[in-house]
Write an enzyme that holds these catalytic residues in place. Sequence first.
Site, PDB file in Angstrom:
ATOM      1  N   SER A 135       0.864  -1.192   0.000  1.00 27.91           N
ATOM      2  CA  SER A 135       0.000   0.000   0.000  1.00 27.91           C
ATOM      3  C   SER A 135       0.897   1.239   0.000  1.00 27.91           C
ATOM      4  O   SER A 135       2.114   1.147   0.207  1.00 27.91           O
ATOM      5  CB  SER A 135      -0.844   0.005   1.270  1.00 27.91           C
ATOM      6  N   ASP A 156      -1.042  -1.490  -4.110  1.00 23.15           N
ATOM      7  CA  ASP A 156      -2.419  -1.579  -3.604  1.00 23.15           C
ATOM      8  C   ASP A 156      -2.941  -0.170  -3.322  1.00 23.15           C
ATOM      9  O   ASP A 156      -2.278   0.639  -2.701  1.00 23.15           O
ATOM     10  CB  ASP A 156      -2.389  -2.402  -2.304  1.00 23.15           C
ATOM     11  N   GLU A 189     -11.018   0.565  -9.211  1.00 21.70           N
ATOM     12  CA  GLU A 189     -12.133   0.272  -8.292  1.00 21.70           C
ATOM     13  C   GLU A 189     -13.337   1.104  -8.662  1.00 21.70           C
ATOM     14  O   GLU A 189     -13.231   2.301  -8.926  1.00 21.70           O
ATOM     15  CB  GLU A 189     -11.708   0.585  -6.846  1.00 21.70           C
ATOM     16  N   GLY A 233     -11.042  -6.301   1.316  1.00 21.88           N
ATOM     17  CA  GLY A 233     -11.654  -6.446   2.633  1.00 21.88           C
ATOM     18  C   GLY A 233     -12.026  -7.879   2.948  1.00 21.88           C
ATOM     19  O   GLY A 233     -13.006  -8.145   3.628  1.00 21.88           O
ATOM     20  N   ALA A 234     -11.235  -8.836   2.477  1.00 21.29           N
ATOM     21  CA  ALA A 234     -11.633 -10.249   2.605  1.00 21.29           C
ATOM     22  C   ALA A 234     -11.260 -10.870   3.943  1.00 21.29           C
ATOM     23  O   ALA A 234     -11.764 -11.950   4.279  1.00 21.29           O
ATOM     24  CB  ALA A 234     -11.037 -11.072   1.473  1.00 21.29           C
ATOM     25  N   ASN A 243      -7.923  -9.796  -1.673  1.00 25.62           N
ATOM     26  CA  ASN A 243      -6.992  -9.019  -0.851  1.00 25.62           C
ATOM     27  C   ASN A 243      -7.095  -9.389   0.620  1.00 25.62           C
ATOM     28  O   ASN A 243      -8.197  -9.355   1.188  1.00 25.62           O
ATOM     29  CB  ASN A 243      -7.307  -7.523  -0.998  1.00 25.62           C
ATOM     30  N   THR A 280      -5.445  -7.780   7.070  1.00 23.29           N
ATOM     31  CA  THR A 280      -5.748  -7.842   8.508  1.00 23.29           C
ATOM     32  C   THR A 280      -5.503  -9.225   9.112  1.00 23.29           C
ATOM     33  O   THR A 280      -4.906  -9.339  10.184  1.00 23.29           O
ATOM     34  CB  THR A 280      -7.206  -7.398   8.765  1.00 23.29           C
TER      35      THR A 280
HETATM   36  O1  LIG Z   1      -8.516  -5.096   0.882  1.00 21.54           O
HETATM   37  C1  LIG Z   1      -7.493  -5.076   1.557  1.00 21.54           C
HETATM   38  C2  LIG Z   1      -7.355  -5.934   2.801  1.00 21.54           C
HETATM   39  O2  LIG Z   1      -8.538  -5.993   3.512  1.00 21.54           O
HETATM   40  P1  LIG Z   1      -8.578  -6.680   4.968  1.00 21.54           P
HETATM   41  O3  LIG Z   1      -8.383  -5.586   5.980  1.00 21.54           O
HETATM   42  O4  LIG Z   1      -9.954  -7.311   5.068  1.00 21.54           O
HETATM   43  O5  LIG Z   1      -7.485  -7.703   5.040  1.00 21.54           O
HETATM   44  N1  LIG Z   1      -6.424  -4.297   1.173  1.00 21.54           N
HETATM   45  O6  LIG Z   1      -6.468  -3.628   0.003  1.00 21.54           O
HETATM   46  C3  LIG Z   1      -5.267  -4.097   2.029  1.00 21.54           C
HETATM   47  C4  LIG Z   1      -5.343  -2.693   2.622  1.00 21.54           C
HETATM   48  C5  LIG Z   1      -4.003  -2.374   3.272  1.00 21.54           C
HETATM   49  C6  LIG Z   1      -4.031  -1.009   3.930  1.00 21.54           C
HETATM   50  O7  LIG Z   1      -2.688  -0.725   4.233  1.00 21.54           O
HETATM   51  P2  LIG Z   1      -2.317   0.591   5.058  1.00 21.54           P
HETATM   52  O8  LIG Z   1      -2.715   0.313   6.492  1.00 21.54           O
HETATM   53  O9  LIG Z   1      -0.840   0.698   4.869  1.00 21.54           O
HETATM   54  O10 LIG Z   1      -3.062   1.739   4.445  1.00 21.54           O
HETATM   55 NA    NA Z   2     -11.940  -7.067   6.352  1.00 21.28          NA
HETATM   56 ZN   LIG Z   3      -8.348  -2.805  -0.314  1.00 23.09          ZN
END
Ligand SMILES: O=C(COP(=O)(O)O)N(O)CCCCOP(=O)(O)O
Ligand code: NA
Ligand SMILES: [Zn+2]
Length: 283
Positions: free
Chosen positions: A49, A81, A133, A208-209, A229, A232
Site C-alpha cells: 500500500s 495496492d 475500483e 476487505g476479505a 486481498n 488484517t
Molecule cells: O482489501 C485489503 C485488505 O482488507 P482486509 O483488511 O480485510 O485484510 N487491502 O487492500 C489491504 C489494505 C491495506 C491497507 O494498508 P495501510 O494500512 O498501509 O493503508
Molecule cells: Na476485512
Molecule cells: Zn483494499
Amino acid sequence: MLVTGIEILEKAHKEGYAVGAFNTSNLEITQAIVEAAEETRSPVIIQVSEGGLKYAGIEAISAIVRTLAEKATVPIALHLDHGTDFNTIMKCLRNGWTSVMIDASKFPLEENIQRTRKIVEIAHSMGVSVEAEIGKIGGTEDHITVDEREASMTDPEEALRFAKETGVDYLAIAIGTAHGPYKGEPKLDFERLKRIKELLNMPLVLHGASGVPEEAIKKAVSLGINKINIDTDVRQAFTARLRRLLEEDKEVYDPRKILGPCKEAMKEVIKQKMILFGSSLKA
Ligand SMILES: O=C(COP(=O)(O)O)N(O)CCCCOP(=O)(O)O
Ligand code: NA
Ligand SMILES: [Zn+2]
C-alpha cells in the site's frame, strides 16, 4: 518468477479460481508469502500500500520483493495496492512493479474513468497490468447507514461502462466487504457479483476479505472473484504469535528468534488462504 498481474489473473479467470493478494511492508512478511506460495504451489500477488511504501521505502521494499520473487519457482506479481497519488504510481512503474492499482473510486464516475484511463495508457505502454475500483470499499470503522452501504456498492451497468472505457485489466468491486476487522458478520451481495461477472466477463477483485467466513469466500470464488486481498488476518496472526512468544519467554531478546516464529505463524495463515481460494497446485 516475477510476472505481470494479468498473466496470473487471466488464468484464474479462465479456470475459475482465485489468487491471494497479500500486503507486505518488510522482509519477514514477504518471506512468509513467498514460502507459502512455494509450499502450496500457488501463484500469488504480493502487494504494497502507499502506507507500506512510506514505512519501508519504495526502493528497499521493491528490491526485497523482486529479489525473492525472481528466485521463486511459482509466478509472483508485485502490485501497488490502492494507488491514489499519480507520482507514487509512476515511481512504482519505474521500480519494476508488474501491476498497479489506481484507486479513484472516491471521485464521481466520469472522473474515476478519466483518472483510470490515464494510468492504463501509461502502464500498458510499459507492459504493466492495472486494477481499478468502482463502488466504494470502506473501512469497518466507517460509520455508514444501511442505505449508504447499499449506495456504495458497485452498479453492474456502471461497471460495464467503466471497464469498456478504461481498458482496466481487473476490477475491484464493492459487494459488502470492508477493510479491517468486522464487528458483525459481513453480508456479501452475491446476486450483484453474479450480474457483474455475467456483464463484464473479466477478472474481478474482492477487497476487505479478512474476516469473511470461508463459505462466503468459496461462494464468491464460484461466482467469479479472482483476486482476493488479505491484510488484517496476516497482521493478526503476526501479533497473536508475538504476544504469546513474549508471554512465554521473558528472556528472549534476539529479533530473529522473535520475528522467525511470527513469520511461521503468518505463513500458516497464508497457506490456508491459498488452499481456500483454490490457487494451490495452480502454479
Ligand atoms: O482489501 C485489503 C485488505 O482488507 P482486509 O483488511 O480485510 O485484510 N487491502 O487492500 C489491504 C489494505 C491495506 C491497507 O494498508 P495501510 O494500512 O498501509 O493503508
Ligand atoms: Na476485512
Ligand atoms: Zn483494499
